[in-house]
Motif scaffolding. Structure first.
Motif, mmCIF file in Angstrom:
data_model
loop_
_atom_site.group_PDB
_atom_site.id
_atom_site.type_symbol
_atom_site.label_atom_id
_atom_site.label_comp_id
_atom_site.label_asym_id
_atom_site.label_seq_id
_atom_site.Cartn_x
_atom_site.Cartn_y
_atom_site.Cartn_z
ATOM 1 N N VAL A 47 0.841 -1.203 0.000
ATOM 2 C CA VAL A 47 0.000 0.000 0.000
ATOM 3 C C VAL A 47 0.874 1.251 0.000
ATOM 4 C CG1 VAL A 47 -1.641 1.361 1.365
ATOM 5 C CG2 VAL A 47 -2.034 -1.077 1.014
ATOM 6 N N GLN A 48 1.944 1.215 0.778
ATOM 7 C CA GLN A 48 2.872 2.341 0.763
ATOM 8 C C GLN A 48 3.454 2.540 -0.638
ATOM 9 O OE1 GLN A 48 1.905 3.932 3.689
ATOM 10 N NE2 GLN A 48 4.028 4.612 3.580
ATOM 11 N N GLU A 49 3.822 1.430 -1.280
ATOM 12 C CA GLU A 49 4.361 1.510 -2.633
ATOM 13 C C GLU A 49 3.309 2.039 -3.608
ATOM 14 O OE1 GLU A 49 6.062 -1.512 -6.074
ATOM 15 O OE2 GLU A 49 6.352 -2.038 -3.965
ATOM 16 N N THR A 50 2.067 1.618 -3.427
ATOM 17 C CA THR A 50 0.977 2.093 -4.282
ATOM 18 C C THR A 50 0.836 3.604 -4.201
ATOM 19 O OG1 THR A 50 -0.265 0.011 -4.145
ATOM 20 C CG2 THR A 50 -1.532 2.016 -4.626
ATOM 21 N N TYR A 51 0.842 4.135 -2.990
ATOM 22 C CA TYR A 51 0.664 5.578 -2.837
ATOM 23 C C TYR A 51 1.871 6.350 -3.357
ATOM 24 C CZ TYR A 51 -3.857 5.589 -0.611
ATOM 25 O OH TYR A 51 -5.214 5.482 -0.392
ATOM 26 N N LEU A 52 3.045 5.775 -3.215
ATOM 27 C CA LEU A 52 4.225 6.449 -3.760
ATOM 28 C C LEU A 52 4.157 6.489 -5.284
ATOM 29 C CD1 LEU A 52 6.966 7.774 -3.360
ATOM 30 C CD2 LEU A 52 7.993 5.481 -3.315
ATOM 31 N N ARG A 53 3.789 5.344 -5.899
ATOM 32 C CA ARG A 53 3.655 5.308 -7.357
ATOM 33 C C ARG A 53 2.568 6.266 -7.832
ATOM 34 N NH1 ARG A 53 3.905 -1.013 -9.397
ATOM 35 N NH2 ARG A 53 5.884 -1.590 -8.413
ATOM 36 N N ALA A 54 1.460 6.293 -7.103
ATOM 37 C CA ALA A 54 0.346 7.151 -7.496
ATOM 38 C C ALA A 54 0.736 8.628 -7.396
ATOM 39 C CB ALA A 54 -0.870 6.858 -6.622
ATOM 40 N N TRP A 55 1.442 8.992 -6.341
ATOM 41 C CA TRP A 55 1.852 10.391 -6.180
ATOM 42 C C TRP A 55 2.793 10.821 -7.301
ATOM 43 C CZ3 TRP A 55 6.564 12.884 -5.147
ATOM 44 C CH2 TRP A 55 6.447 14.224 -4.780
ATOM 45 N N ARG A 56 3.709 9.911 -7.642
ATOM 46 C CA ARG A 56 4.654 10.239 -8.718
ATOM 47 C C ARG A 56 3.956 10.371 -10.074
ATOM 48 N NH1 ARG A 56 9.479 5.983 -6.992
ATOM 49 N NH2 ARG A 56 10.517 7.360 -5.480
ATOM 50 N N ALA A 57 2.858 9.628 -10.252
ATOM 51 C CA ALA A 57 2.160 9.642 -11.544
ATOM 52 C C ALA A 57 0.944 10.562 -11.560
ATOM 53 C CB ALA A 57 1.725 8.221 -11.900
ATOM 54 N N PHE A 58 0.722 11.258 -10.457
ATOM 55 C CA PHE A 58 -0.516 12.032 -10.317
ATOM 56 C C PHE A 58 -0.648 13.129 -11.359
ATOM 57 C CE2 PHE A 58 -3.197 15.081 -7.713
ATOM 58 C CZ PHE A 58 -4.360 14.350 -7.864
ATOM 59 N N ASP A 59 0.459 13.693 -11.767
ATOM 60 C CA ASP A 59 0.395 14.768 -12.767
ATOM 61 C C ASP A 59 -0.048 14.236 -14.130
ATOM 62 O OD1 ASP A 59 3.039 13.470 -12.736
ATOM 63 O OD2 ASP A 59 3.502 14.843 -14.380
ATOM 64 N N ARG A 60 0.030 12.909 -14.322
ATOM 65 C CA ARG A 60 -0.400 12.320 -15.596
ATOM 66 C C ARG A 60 -1.807 11.720 -15.519
ATOM 67 N NH1 ARG A 60 4.738 10.494 -14.780
ATOM 68 N NH2 ARG A 60 4.101 8.332 -14.424
ATOM 69 N N PHE A 61 -2.418 11.782 -14.340
ATOM 70 C CA PHE A 61 -3.776 11.267 -14.184
ATOM 71 C C PHE A 61 -4.756 12.232 -14.846
ATOM 72 C CE2 PHE A 61 -7.730 11.070 -11.554
ATOM 73 C CZ PHE A 61 -8.161 9.827 -12.006
ATOM 74 N N GLU A 62 -5.459 11.766 -15.858
ATOM 75 C CA GLU A 62 -6.303 12.636 -16.665
ATOM 76 C C GLU A 62 -7.781 12.536 -16.319
ATOM 77 O OE1 GLU A 62 -5.352 11.471 -20.616
ATOM 78 O OE2 GLU A 62 -3.412 12.500 -20.630
ATOM 79 N N GLY A 63 -8.097 11.721 -15.318
ATOM 80 C CA GLY A 63 -9.486 11.641 -14.900
ATOM 81 C C GLY A 63 -10.369 10.806 -15.789
ATOM 82 N N ARG A 64 -9.772 9.968 -16.638
ATOM 83 C CA ARG A 64 -10.590 9.126 -17.521
ATOM 84 C C ARG A 64 -11.249 7.983 -16.754
ATOM 85 N NH1 ARG A 64 -6.599 8.735 -22.858
ATOM 86 N NH2 ARG A 64 -6.674 10.984 -23.360
ATOM 87 N N SER A 65 -10.713 7.652 -15.613
ATOM 88 C CA SER A 65 -11.348 6.692 -14.709
ATOM 89 C C SER A 65 -11.437 7.366 -13.347
ATOM 90 C CB SER A 65 -10.528 5.403 -14.611
ATOM 91 O OG SER A 65 -9.307 5.636 -13.922
ATOM 92 N N SER A 66 -12.145 6.744 -12.417
ATOM 93 C CA SER A 66 -12.217 7.301 -11.070
ATOM 94 C C SER A 66 -10.864 7.139 -10.384
ATOM 95 C CB SER A 66 -13.291 6.577 -10.260
ATOM 96 O OG SER A 66 -12.892 5.231 -10.014
ATOM 97 N N VAL A 67 -10.602 7.974 -9.387
ATOM 98 C CA VAL A 67 -9.368 7.850 -8.610
ATOM 99 C C VAL A 67 -9.311 6.478 -7.948
ATOM 100 C CG1 VAL A 67 -8.109 8.722 -6.596
ATOM 101 C CG2 VAL A 67 -9.117 10.324 -8.227
ATOM 102 N N ARG A 68 -10.452 6.009 -7.476
ATOM 103 C CA ARG A 68 -10.494 4.690 -6.813
ATOM 104 C C ARG A 68 -10.032 3.593 -7.766
ATOM 105 N NH1 ARG A 68 -14.645 0.612 -6.153
ATOM 106 N NH2 ARG A 68 -14.370 -0.514 -4.162
ATOM 107 N N ARG A 69 -10.594 3.571 -8.966
ATOM 108 C CA ARG A 69 -10.224 2.516 -9.912
ATOM 109 C C ARG A 69 -8.761 2.648 -10.318
ATOM 110 N NH1 ARG A 69 -13.613 2.248 -15.304
ATOM 111 N NH2 ARG A 69 -11.770 3.071 -16.354
ATOM 112 N N TRP A 70 -8.284 3.860 -10.481
ATOM 113 C CA TRP A 70 -6.876 4.110 -10.817
ATOM 114 C C TRP A 70 -5.955 3.573 -9.724
ATOM 115 C CZ3 TRP A 70 -3.699 8.461 -8.876
ATOM 116 C CH2 TRP A 70 -2.487 8.605 -9.588
ATOM 117 N N LEU A 71 -6.306 3.814 -8.466
ATOM 118 C CA LEU A 71 -5.496 3.319 -7.359
ATOM 119 C C LEU A 71 -5.518 1.789 -7.286
ATOM 120 C CD1 LEU A 71 -6.435 5.894 -4.573
ATOM 121 C CD2 LEU A 71 -4.190 5.631 -5.664
ATOM 122 N N TYR A 72 -6.684 1.198 -7.551
ATOM 123 C CA TYR A 72 -6.768 -0.264 -7.542
ATOM 124 C C TYR A 72 -5.915 -0.861 -8.658
ATOM 125 C CZ TYR A 72 -10.071 -1.343 -3.831
ATOM 126 O OH TYR A 72 -10.645 -1.541 -2.600
#
Length: 338
Positions: A47-72
Protein backbone atom coordinates in the motif's frame (compact mmCIF):
# COMPACT_ATOMS: atom_id res chain seq x y z
CA UNK A 1 -5.43 19.78 -11.38
CA UNK A 2 -1.76 20.68 -11.09
CA UNK A 3 0.16 23.75 -10.14
CA UNK A 4 1.79 25.65 -13.00
CA UNK A 5 5.33 24.44 -13.67
CA UNK A 6 8.23 26.29 -15.32
CA UNK A 7 8.62 25.55 -19.04
CA UNK A 8 10.20 22.14 -19.62
CA UNK A 9 9.47 20.88 -16.10
CA UNK A 10 6.67 18.54 -15.07
CA UNK A 11 4.22 19.94 -12.55
CA UNK A 12 4.26 18.02 -9.27
CA UNK A 13 0.98 17.37 -7.50
CA UNK A 14 0.02 19.32 -4.45
CA UNK A 15 0.35 17.09 -1.38
CA UNK A 16 -2.97 18.37 -0.07
CA UNK A 17 -4.71 17.77 -3.40
CA UNK A 18 -3.34 14.26 -3.74
CA UNK A 19 -4.12 13.39 -0.12
CA UNK A 20 -7.69 14.64 -0.36
CA UNK A 21 -8.37 12.47 -3.41
CA UNK A 22 -6.39 9.33 -2.53
CA UNK A 23 -6.33 8.89 1.25
CA UNK A 24 -10.01 7.90 1.63
CA UNK A 25 -9.20 4.61 -0.13
CA UNK A 26 -6.23 3.54 2.00
CA UNK A 27 -8.17 1.15 4.26
CA UNK A 28 -9.89 -0.72 1.44
CA UNK A 29 -6.65 -0.89 -0.56
CA UNK A 30 -4.97 -2.48 2.45
CA UNK A 31 -7.72 -5.10 2.57
CA UNK A 32 -7.26 -5.71 -1.18
CA UNK A 33 -3.50 -6.16 -0.90
CA UNK A 34 -4.00 -8.45 2.10
CA UNK A 35 -6.37 -10.67 0.09
CA UNK A 36 -3.82 -10.83 -2.69
CA UNK A 37 -0.76 -11.48 -0.51
CA UNK A 38 -2.05 -13.19 2.66
CA UNK A 39 0.31 -11.11 4.81
CA UNK A 40 -0.48 -7.93 6.71
CA UNK A 41 3.20 -6.95 6.73
CA UNK A 42 3.49 -7.36 2.95
CA UNK A 43 0.13 -5.66 2.39
CA UNK A 44 1.20 -2.58 4.35
CA UNK A 45 4.41 -2.38 2.31
CA UNK A 46 2.53 -2.67 -0.98
CA UNK A 47 0.00 0.00 0.00
CA UNK A 48 2.87 2.34 0.76
CA UNK A 49 4.36 1.51 -2.63
CA UNK A 50 0.98 2.09 -4.28
CA UNK A 51 0.66 5.58 -2.84
CA UNK A 52 4.23 6.45 -3.76
CA UNK A 53 3.65 5.31 -7.36
CA UNK A 54 0.35 7.15 -7.50
CA UNK A 55 1.85 10.39 -6.18
CA UNK A 56 4.65 10.24 -8.72
CA UNK A 57 2.16 9.64 -11.54
CA UNK A 58 -0.52 12.03 -10.32
CA UNK A 59 0.40 14.77 -12.77
CA UNK A 60 -0.40 12.32 -15.60
CA UNK A 61 -3.78 11.27 -14.18
CA UNK A 62 -6.30 12.64 -16.67
CA UNK A 63 -9.49 11.64 -14.90
CA UNK A 64 -10.59 9.13 -17.52
CA UNK A 65 -11.35 6.69 -14.71
CA UNK A 66 -12.22 7.30 -11.07
CA UNK A 67 -9.37 7.85 -8.61
CA UNK A 68 -10.49 4.69 -6.81
CA UNK A 69 -10.22 2.52 -9.91
CA UNK A 70 -6.88 4.11 -10.82
CA UNK A 71 -5.50 3.32 -7.36
CA UNK A 72 -6.77 -0.26 -7.54
CA UNK A 73 -4.99 -0.71 -10.87
CA UNK A 74 -1.71 0.50 -9.36
CA UNK A 75 -2.15 -1.64 -6.23
CA UNK A 76 -3.12 -4.77 -8.17
CA UNK A 77 -0.19 -4.48 -10.57
CA UNK A 78 2.18 -3.93 -7.63
CA UNK A 79 0.81 -7.07 -5.96
CA UNK A 80 1.16 -9.12 -9.15
CA UNK A 81 4.76 -8.01 -9.51
CA UNK A 82 5.48 -8.92 -5.89
CA UNK A 83 3.85 -12.34 -6.29
CA UNK A 84 6.18 -13.20 -9.16
CA UNK A 85 8.91 -13.92 -6.61
CA UNK A 86 6.81 -15.15 -3.66
CA UNK A 87 5.17 -18.47 -2.96
CA UNK A 88 1.63 -18.79 -1.66
CA UNK A 89 1.08 -18.40 2.07
CA UNK A 90 -0.48 -21.56 3.49
CA UNK A 91 -1.95 -22.64 6.80
CA UNK A 92 -0.92 -26.05 8.19
CA UNK A 93 -4.34 -27.41 7.16
CA UNK A 94 -3.39 -26.66 3.56
CA UNK A 95 -0.23 -28.75 3.66
CA UNK A 96 -1.12 -32.06 5.28
CA UNK A 97 -3.64 -34.17 7.16
CA UNK A 98 -4.58 -33.52 10.80
CA UNK A 99 -3.95 -35.79 13.75
CA UNK A 100 -6.72 -37.00 16.04
CA UNK A 101 -4.22 -38.04 18.74
CA UNK A 102 -2.63 -35.37 20.92
CA UNK A 103 0.20 -37.75 21.84
CA UNK A 104 1.81 -37.62 18.39
CA UNK A 105 5.21 -36.03 18.00
CA UNK A 106 4.70 -32.40 17.13
CA UNK A 107 6.77 -31.21 14.18
CA UNK A 108 9.39 -28.53 14.71
CA UNK A 109 8.49 -24.99 13.71
CA UNK A 110 8.88 -24.40 9.98
CA UNK A 111 10.29 -20.90 10.06
CA UNK A 112 11.35 -21.11 6.42
CA UNK A 113 7.70 -21.22 5.32
CA UNK A 114 5.99 -17.89 4.66
CA UNK A 115 2.76 -18.62 6.55
CA UNK A 116 -0.60 -16.93 6.14
CA UNK A 117 -1.05 -14.08 8.63
CA UNK A 118 -4.16 -12.66 10.35
CA UNK A 119 -5.27 -9.06 9.87
CA UNK A 120 -6.78 -6.81 12.58
CA UNK A 121 -10.34 -5.77 11.82
CA UNK A 122 -9.42 -2.20 12.71
CA UNK A 123 -6.94 -2.00 9.81
CA UNK A 124 -9.30 -3.20 7.09
CA UNK A 125 -12.47 -1.50 8.24
CA UNK A 126 -14.42 -4.56 9.44
CA UNK A 127 -14.50 -3.45 13.08
CA UNK A 128 -17.38 -1.10 12.28
CA UNK A 129 -20.59 -2.53 13.86
CA UNK A 130 -22.44 -1.39 10.75
CA UNK A 131 -20.30 -3.62 8.53
CA UNK A 132 -22.41 -6.29 6.90
CA UNK A 133 -21.58 -9.98 7.25
CA UNK A 134 -20.73 -10.27 3.56
CA UNK A 135 -18.07 -7.56 3.90
CA UNK A 136 -16.46 -9.35 6.83
CA UNK A 137 -16.62 -12.66 5.00
CA UNK A 138 -14.18 -11.43 2.35
CA UNK A 139 -11.33 -11.35 4.89
CA UNK A 140 -12.22 -14.46 6.89
CA UNK A 141 -9.34 -16.87 7.30
CA UNK A 142 -10.98 -19.70 5.36
CA UNK A 143 -11.57 -17.41 2.39
CA UNK A 144 -8.06 -15.92 2.45
CA UNK A 145 -6.52 -19.40 2.71
CA UNK A 146 -8.59 -20.56 -0.28
CA UNK A 147 -7.53 -17.52 -2.31
CA UNK A 148 -3.90 -18.51 -1.81
CA UNK A 149 -4.53 -21.64 -3.90
CA UNK A 150 -5.32 -19.57 -6.99
CA UNK A 151 -2.76 -18.24 -9.40
CA UNK A 152 -1.85 -14.62 -8.84
CA UNK A 153 -3.83 -13.40 -11.86
CA UNK A 154 -6.87 -15.54 -10.97
CA UNK A 155 -6.69 -14.10 -7.45
CA UNK A 156 -6.67 -10.59 -8.88
CA UNK A 157 -9.59 -11.20 -11.24
CA UNK A 158 -11.75 -12.90 -8.61
CA UNK A 159 -11.18 -10.24 -5.95
CA UNK A 160 -11.72 -7.36 -8.36
CA UNK A 161 -14.90 -8.88 -9.84
CA UNK A 162 -16.55 -10.86 -7.03
CA UNK A 163 -15.34 -9.01 -3.93
CA UNK A 164 -15.08 -5.44 -5.19
CA UNK A 165 -17.73 -5.69 -7.93
CA UNK A 166 -15.79 -3.94 -10.67
CA UNK A 167 -17.24 -4.58 -14.12
CA UNK A 168 -15.50 -6.96 -16.51
CA UNK A 169 -14.41 -4.11 -18.79
CA UNK A 170 -12.97 -2.22 -15.82
CA UNK A 171 -10.99 -5.25 -14.67
CA UNK A 172 -9.68 -5.81 -18.18
CA UNK A 173 -8.45 -2.20 -18.28
CA UNK A 174 -6.81 -2.56 -14.86
CA UNK A 175 -4.97 -5.72 -15.88
CA UNK A 176 -4.15 -4.59 -19.42
CA UNK A 177 -5.98 -7.55 -20.93
CA UNK A 178 -9.25 -8.36 -22.72
CA UNK A 179 -12.74 -8.89 -21.36
CA UNK A 180 -12.67 -12.44 -22.74
CA UNK A 181 -9.48 -13.17 -20.80
CA UNK A 182 -11.04 -11.78 -17.61
CA UNK A 183 -14.15 -13.93 -18.01
CA UNK A 184 -12.05 -17.03 -18.65
CA UNK A 185 -9.84 -16.41 -15.61
CA UNK A 186 -12.90 -15.72 -13.46
CA UNK A 187 -14.53 -19.02 -14.42
CA UNK A 188 -11.37 -20.95 -13.57
CA UNK A 189 -10.92 -19.04 -10.30
CA UNK A 190 -14.49 -19.65 -9.17
CA UNK A 191 -14.21 -23.35 -9.99
CA UNK A 192 -10.89 -23.70 -8.17
CA UNK A 193 -12.15 -21.74 -5.19
CA UNK A 194 -15.25 -23.91 -4.86
CA UNK A 195 -13.09 -27.04 -5.09
CA UNK A 196 -10.60 -25.78 -2.51
CA UNK A 197 -13.03 -24.13 -0.14
CA UNK A 198 -15.67 -26.84 -0.33
CA UNK A 199 -19.04 -26.06 1.18
CA UNK A 200 -18.98 -22.52 2.45
CA UNK A 201 -18.96 -22.38 6.22
CA UNK A 202 -21.82 -20.79 8.06
CA UNK A 203 -20.67 -17.16 8.12
CA UNK A 204 -23.34 -15.95 10.53
CA UNK A 205 -21.80 -15.44 13.95
CA UNK A 206 -23.85 -16.04 17.11
CA UNK A 207 -25.57 -12.98 18.52
CA UNK A 208 -23.50 -10.65 20.66
CA UNK A 209 -24.52 -12.23 23.97
CA UNK A 210 -23.62 -15.76 22.86
CA UNK A 211 -20.38 -14.55 21.27
CA UNK A 212 -19.35 -12.69 24.42
CA UNK A 213 -20.21 -15.68 26.63
CA UNK A 214 -18.09 -17.97 24.43
CA UNK A 215 -15.15 -15.58 24.37
CA UNK A 216 -15.24 -14.87 28.10
CA UNK A 217 -15.52 -18.58 28.81
CA UNK A 218 -12.56 -19.35 26.57
CA UNK A 219 -10.38 -16.69 28.23
CA UNK A 220 -11.36 -17.92 31.69
CA UNK A 221 -10.74 -21.58 30.87
CA UNK A 222 -7.42 -20.88 29.14
CA UNK A 223 -5.99 -18.61 31.82
CA UNK A 224 -7.14 -20.94 34.62
CA UNK A 225 -5.78 -23.98 32.75
CA UNK A 226 -9.16 -25.70 32.95
CA UNK A 227 -9.47 -28.28 30.14
CA UNK A 228 -12.93 -29.42 31.27
CA UNK A 229 -14.25 -25.88 30.87
CA UNK A 230 -12.61 -25.65 27.44
CA UNK A 231 -14.23 -28.91 26.39
CA UNK A 232 -17.69 -27.47 26.98
CA UNK A 233 -16.99 -24.60 24.56
CA UNK A 234 -15.75 -26.67 21.62
CA UNK A 235 -17.61 -28.47 18.86
CA UNK A 236 -17.05 -32.20 18.64
CA UNK A 237 -15.32 -31.69 15.28
CA UNK A 238 -13.20 -28.73 16.45
CA UNK A 239 -9.86 -28.19 14.68
CA UNK A 240 -6.71 -26.45 15.88
CA UNK A 241 -3.66 -25.33 13.91
CA UNK A 242 -0.64 -23.36 15.05
CA UNK A 243 1.57 -21.85 12.33
CA UNK A 244 4.57 -22.01 12.15
CA UNK A 245 4.08 -25.59 13.47
CA UNK A 246 2.91 -27.89 10.65
CA UNK A 247 1.18 -30.36 13.02
CA UNK A 248 -2.53 -29.72 13.52
CA UNK A 249 -5.36 -31.50 15.31
CA UNK A 250 -8.99 -32.43 14.81
CA UNK A 251 -11.63 -33.49 17.34
CA UNK A 252 -12.30 -32.48 20.94
CA UNK A 253 -10.14 -35.20 22.45
CA UNK A 254 -7.08 -34.29 20.40
CA UNK A 255 -7.44 -30.51 20.74
CA UNK A 256 -8.19 -30.47 24.46
CA UNK A 257 -5.58 -33.16 25.10
CA UNK A 258 -2.92 -31.13 23.31
CA UNK A 259 -3.84 -27.94 25.14
CA UNK A 260 -4.06 -29.64 28.53
CA UNK A 261 -0.78 -31.54 28.34
CA UNK A 262 1.44 -29.32 26.20
CA UNK A 263 0.20 -25.75 26.53
CA UNK A 264 -1.73 -25.04 29.70
CA UNK A 265 0.59 -26.98 32.00
CA UNK A 266 3.76 -25.35 30.69
CA UNK A 267 2.83 -21.68 30.94
CA UNK A 268 0.53 -19.21 32.56
CA UNK A 269 -1.26 -17.11 29.98
CA UNK A 270 -2.85 -13.70 29.64
CA UNK A 271 -5.28 -13.22 26.75
CA UNK A 272 -6.46 -9.87 25.41
CA UNK A 273 -9.68 -10.01 23.34
CA UNK A 274 -9.61 -8.35 19.91
CA UNK A 275 -10.95 -9.06 16.41
CA UNK A 276 -9.15 -10.34 13.33
CA UNK A 277 -10.38 -11.35 9.87
CA UNK A 278 -13.93 -10.46 10.84
CA UNK A 279 -13.75 -13.04 13.65
CA UNK A 280 -13.25 -13.04 17.44
CA UNK A 281 -9.56 -13.17 18.31
CA UNK A 282 -7.18 -13.00 21.26
CA UNK A 283 -3.66 -11.69 21.63
CA UNK A 284 -1.76 -14.23 23.74
CA UNK A 285 0.97 -13.44 26.27
CA UNK A 286 3.02 -16.11 28.06
CA UNK A 287 4.24 -15.54 31.62
CA UNK A 288 8.03 -15.52 31.93
CA UNK A 289 8.06 -14.90 35.69
CA UNK A 290 7.41 -12.22 38.32
CA UNK A 291 4.29 -10.89 36.66
CA UNK A 292 6.06 -10.32 33.34
CA UNK A 293 4.22 -11.55 30.23
CA UNK A 294 5.80 -11.60 26.79
CA UNK A 295 3.89 -11.56 23.50
CA UNK A 296 3.37 -15.03 22.08
CA UNK A 297 0.98 -14.58 19.17
CA UNK A 298 -2.64 -14.20 18.06
CA UNK A 299 -5.45 -16.75 18.26
CA UNK A 300 -8.34 -16.43 15.81
CA UNK A 301 -11.54 -18.29 16.67
CA UNK A 302 -14.08 -19.58 14.18
CA UNK A 303 -17.52 -19.90 15.75
CA UNK A 304 -20.31 -22.07 14.43
CA UNK A 305 -23.71 -22.88 15.92
CA UNK A 306 -22.85 -21.54 19.36
CA UNK A 307 -19.52 -23.34 19.78
CA UNK A 308 -15.88 -22.89 18.79
CA UNK A 309 -15.26 -24.76 15.54
CA UNK A 310 -11.61 -23.84 14.93
CA UNK A 311 -8.70 -22.33 16.82
CA UNK A 312 -6.01 -20.84 14.59
CA UNK A 313 -3.10 -19.90 16.83
CA UNK A 314 -0.56 -17.76 15.00
CA UNK A 315 2.41 -18.24 17.31
CA UNK A 316 4.35 -15.26 16.03
CA UNK A 317 5.15 -12.44 18.50
CA UNK A 318 5.84 -10.01 15.65
CA UNK A 319 2.10 -9.93 14.93
CA UNK A 320 1.21 -8.46 18.33
CA UNK A 321 2.29 -4.84 17.62
CA UNK A 322 0.12 -4.93 14.48
CA UNK A 323 -2.85 -5.24 16.84
CA UNK A 324 -1.75 -2.13 18.71
CA UNK A 325 -0.49 -3.97 21.79
CA UNK A 326 2.87 -3.92 23.56
CA UNK A 327 5.34 -6.82 23.22
CA UNK A 328 5.61 -7.06 27.03
CA UNK A 329 3.02 -6.73 29.80
CA UNK A 330 3.77 -6.43 33.51
CA UNK A 331 0.85 -7.42 35.69
CA UNK A 332 0.29 -6.59 39.33
CA UNK A 333 0.46 -10.15 40.68
CA UNK A 334 3.30 -12.64 40.39
CA UNK A 335 2.68 -16.28 39.67
CA UNK A 336 3.09 -17.11 43.36
CA UNK A 337 0.38 -14.61 44.32
CA UNK A 338 -2.19 -15.84 41.83
Amino acid sequence: MNATAPPGEAAMPSDAEFSALAEPFRTELLAHCYRMLGSIHDAEDLVQETYLRAWRAFDRFEGRSSVRRWLYKIATMACLTALETRSRRPLPSGLGAPSDDHRVAVSARETAVAWLQPVPDALVGTDDPAAVVTARSTVRLAFIAALQLLSARQRAVLTLRDVLAFRTAEVAAMLDTTAAAVDSALRRARSRLAEAHGALEDLAEPDEEVRRTLLDGYVEAFTRADPDALLRLLRADVEMEMPPTPTWFTGQEAVVGFLAHRILRRNRWHLVPTRANGQPALVAYACVGEGRYEAYGVQVLTLRQGRIARITAFNDPSLVPVFGLAPVLVRGMTDGQR
